[in-house]
Scaffold this motif. Structure first.
Motif, short mmCIF file in Angstrom:
data_model
loop_
_atom_site.label_atom_id
_atom_site.label_comp_id
_atom_site.label_asym_id
_atom_site.label_seq_id
_atom_site.Cartn_x
_atom_site.Cartn_y
_atom_site.Cartn_z
N LEU A 1 -1.64 12.69 -16.66
CA LEU A 1 -1.61 12.21 -14.88
C LEU A 1 -0.60 13.27 -14.20
CD1 LEU A 1 0.03 8.93 -16.67
CD2 LEU A 1 -2.06 8.87 -15.14
N ILE A 2 -0.26 14.15 -15.11
CA ILE A 2 1.01 15.25 -14.29
C ILE A 2 -0.64 15.91 -12.94
CG2 ILE A 2 1.86 17.20 -14.47
CD1 ILE A 2 3.51 16.15 -17.09
N LEU A 3 -1.78 15.83 -14.52
CA LEU A 3 -2.48 16.85 -13.73
C LEU A 3 -3.65 16.36 -12.38
CD1 LEU A 3 -4.07 18.89 -13.30
CD2 LEU A 3 -5.85 18.35 -15.07
N PHE A 4 -3.61 14.74 -12.92
CA PHE A 4 -4.20 13.77 -11.72
C PHE A 4 -3.23 14.19 -10.81
CE2 PHE A 4 -4.61 9.64 -10.18
CZ PHE A 4 -5.70 9.17 -9.95
N TYR A 5 -1.73 13.92 -10.60
CA TYR A 5 -1.96 13.71 -9.33
C TYR A 5 -1.38 14.76 -8.86
CZ TYR A 5 0.32 9.13 -11.01
OH TYR A 5 0.63 7.41 -11.02
N PHE A 6 -1.42 15.74 -9.63
CA PHE A 6 -1.02 17.46 -8.40
C PHE A 6 -2.38 17.19 -7.50
CE2 PHE A 6 -2.67 21.92 -8.92
CZ PHE A 6 -1.64 22.52 -8.49
N LEU A 7 -2.97 17.21 -8.60
CA LEU A 7 -4.72 17.48 -7.72
C LEU A 7 -4.82 16.20 -6.76
CD1 LEU A 7 -7.55 16.99 -10.60
CD2 LEU A 7 -7.02 18.68 -9.38
N ILE A 8 -4.49 15.49 -6.94
CA ILE A 8 -3.93 14.00 -5.16
C ILE A 8 -3.52 14.90 -4.90
CG2 ILE A 8 -3.82 12.06 -4.62
CD1 ILE A 8 -5.91 11.82 -6.86
N LEU A 9 -2.21 15.43 -4.93
CA LEU A 9 -1.23 16.31 -3.31
C LEU A 9 -2.21 17.44 -3.35
CD1 LEU A 9 2.31 15.62 -5.21
CD2 LEU A 9 1.58 14.37 -3.53
N TYR A 10 -3.07 18.08 -4.32
CA TYR A 10 -2.93 19.03 -3.41
C TYR A 10 -4.64 18.59 -2.57
CZ TYR A 10 -6.25 24.05 -3.41
OH TYR A 10 -6.36 24.33 -2.80
N SER A 11 -4.83 17.43 -2.61
CA SER A 11 -6.20 17.43 -1.55
C SER A 11 -5.45 16.59 -0.64
CB SER A 11 -7.48 16.45 -2.61
OG SER A 11 -7.45 16.84 -3.46
N ILE A 12 -4.82 15.94 -0.64
CA ILE A 12 -3.99 15.38 0.44
C ILE A 12 -3.39 16.51 1.44
CG2 ILE A 12 -2.03 14.04 1.36
CD1 ILE A 12 -2.60 12.09 -1.18
N SER A 13 -2.93 17.84 0.47
CA SER A 13 -2.25 18.72 1.40
C SER A 13 -3.13 19.69 2.14
CB SER A 13 -1.13 19.38 0.59
OG SER A 13 -2.02 19.89 -0.53
N GLN A 14 -4.66 19.53 1.86
CA GLN A 14 -5.72 20.11 2.11
C GLN A 14 -5.88 20.10 3.44
OE1 GLN A 14 -6.84 23.67 1.62
NE2 GLN A 14 -5.20 23.37 0.33
N LEU A 15 -5.98 18.56 3.02
CA LEU A 15 -6.74 17.48 4.22
C LEU A 15 -5.34 17.92 5.38
CD1 LEU A 15 -8.76 14.97 5.04
CD2 LEU A 15 -6.91 13.01 4.43
N LEU A 16 -4.42 17.04 5.44
CA LEU A 16 -3.91 17.49 6.14
C LEU A 16 -3.80 18.99 6.70
CD1 LEU A 16 -0.36 15.60 4.61
CD2 LEU A 16 -2.20 14.89 6.49
N TRP A 17 -3.41 19.38 6.02
CA TRP A 17 -3.32 21.64 6.79
C TRP A 17 -5.03 21.55 7.59
CZ3 TRP A 17 -1.65 25.49 8.01
CH2 TRP A 17 -2.28 26.82 8.36
N TRP A 18 -6.59 20.88 7.08
CA TRP A 18 -7.85 21.42 7.72
C TRP A 18 -7.50 20.69 9.36
CZ3 TRP A 18 -10.91 25.32 7.31
CH2 TRP A 18 -10.50 26.19 6.25
N GLY A 19 -7.21 19.71 9.79
CA GLY A 19 -6.59 17.85 10.21
C GLY A 19 -5.94 19.02 11.41
N TYR A 20 -4.72 18.94 11.20
CA TYR A 20 -4.09 20.14 12.07
C TYR A 20 -4.69 21.41 11.86
CZ TYR A 20 -0.84 23.98 13.16
OH TYR A 20 0.42 24.90 14.14
#
Length: 291
Positions: A5-24
């Motif tokens: 679950l820790i790995l799952f949440y880390f991957l989710i947060l990483y993916s969302i941060s990448q999405l926001l970065w590319w959007g910026y």
């Protein structure tokens, strides 16, 4: 489970941060399309979060099923080992000691009870395997349902208590068109559960009657009863209350799953309601029970 679950949440947060970065970055280089980029980004983000939550729930379900299967292996190991050890001890005692006829008869009788318990366990496992094969059709025949229930009551009565605890109230000579082996398993599981979860020598009432063209079979006990929340779960495969290592009652979590599945294949319904002043009543209704 926790590490996954820790790995799952880390991957989710990483993916969302990448999405926001590319959007910026896209907005920075194409400010004229800012509204479209934000709108499409939000839609993608919602879909992504929805998919992540569905994946998380599926992961939890798989983990729960895995735990139930582990509990099943623990319980079936105990269910096999306990009667086998008992039978072995009885036979060794008969062979090694000079027992009188009455003692031998008592030991052999107890061994037979354990063998019957093993037989019921094997029947449950075999029937579960058959029911999970969608191509398998239950072979139906006409037989006397009253006699079948009475034979099960007689057998389980001997194993339950020296006093009369299982009280049959059966309408005579009820004929039914069904799979005899599967229906025997249904009757056995329901009455065995009532015996198992009732106080020693408490009364258990087994009824069979026809009312308004429908065949009704019920088993009522005076045990601790079942909560409304548990009533929704008890027919699930492998489901049992509590931890397998500390649970006092015997079982594999297959009995009520088999009951529900067999009855569905016979177009019959089962419901659980509270008994008064305590306990539960399992009611089975056959709409079309004759050939």
């Amino acid at each position: 489970m926790k590490k996954a679950l820790i790995l799952f949440y880390f991957l989710i947060l990483y993916s969302i941060s990448q999405l926001l970065w590319w959007g910026y970055i896209l907005i920075k280089f194409e400010p004229d399309r800012k509204g479209m980029i934000i709108g499409e980004g939000l839609i993608f983000l919602l879909i992504f979060v929805w998919g992540a939550l569905k994946l998380k729930n599926q992961f939890k379900r798989e983990h729960k099923i895995h735990q139930q299967q582990q509990n099943f292996l623990l319980s079936i190991t105990h269910e096999l080992k306990s009667p086998l050890a008992s039978i072995k001890l009885y036979i060794q005692t008969i062979l090694k000691r000079d027992l009188d006829r009455e003692q031998q008869k008592m030991f052999l009788s107890n061994s037979l009870k354990d063998i019957e318990r093993l037989d019921d366990l094997v029947e449950n496992v075999l029937l579960t395997t058959k029911l999970e094969n969608r191509a398998y059709n239950l072979p139906k025949e006409n037989f006397n349902f009253t006699e079948l229930i009475m034979s099960v009551v007689d057998r389980l009565q001997k194993n339950a208590c020296k006093t009369q605890v299982i009280k049959p109230d059966l309408e005579e000579n009820i004929q039914i068109h069904a799979d005899k082996f599967a229906i025997t398993n249904v009757v056995t599981n329901l009455i065995e559960n009532a015996v198992k979860y009732s106080p020693p020598c408490a009364s258990i009432v087994v009824k069979l009657y026809v009312e308004e063209g429908k065949l009704n079979f019920s088993v009522a006990d005076h045990g601790e009863g079942i909560s409304d929340e548990e009533k929704k779960l008890i027919f699930n495969k492998f489901y049992r209350i509590g931890n397998e290592s500390t649970r006092k009652t015997k079982g594999t979590g297959l009995g009520l799953y088999i009951v529900k599945t067999v009855l569905q294949k016979h177009h019959a319904n089962i419901r659980v309601k509270n008994n008064a002043p305590s306990g539960s009543i399992f009611e089975v209704t056959f709409d079309n029970y004759a050939s």
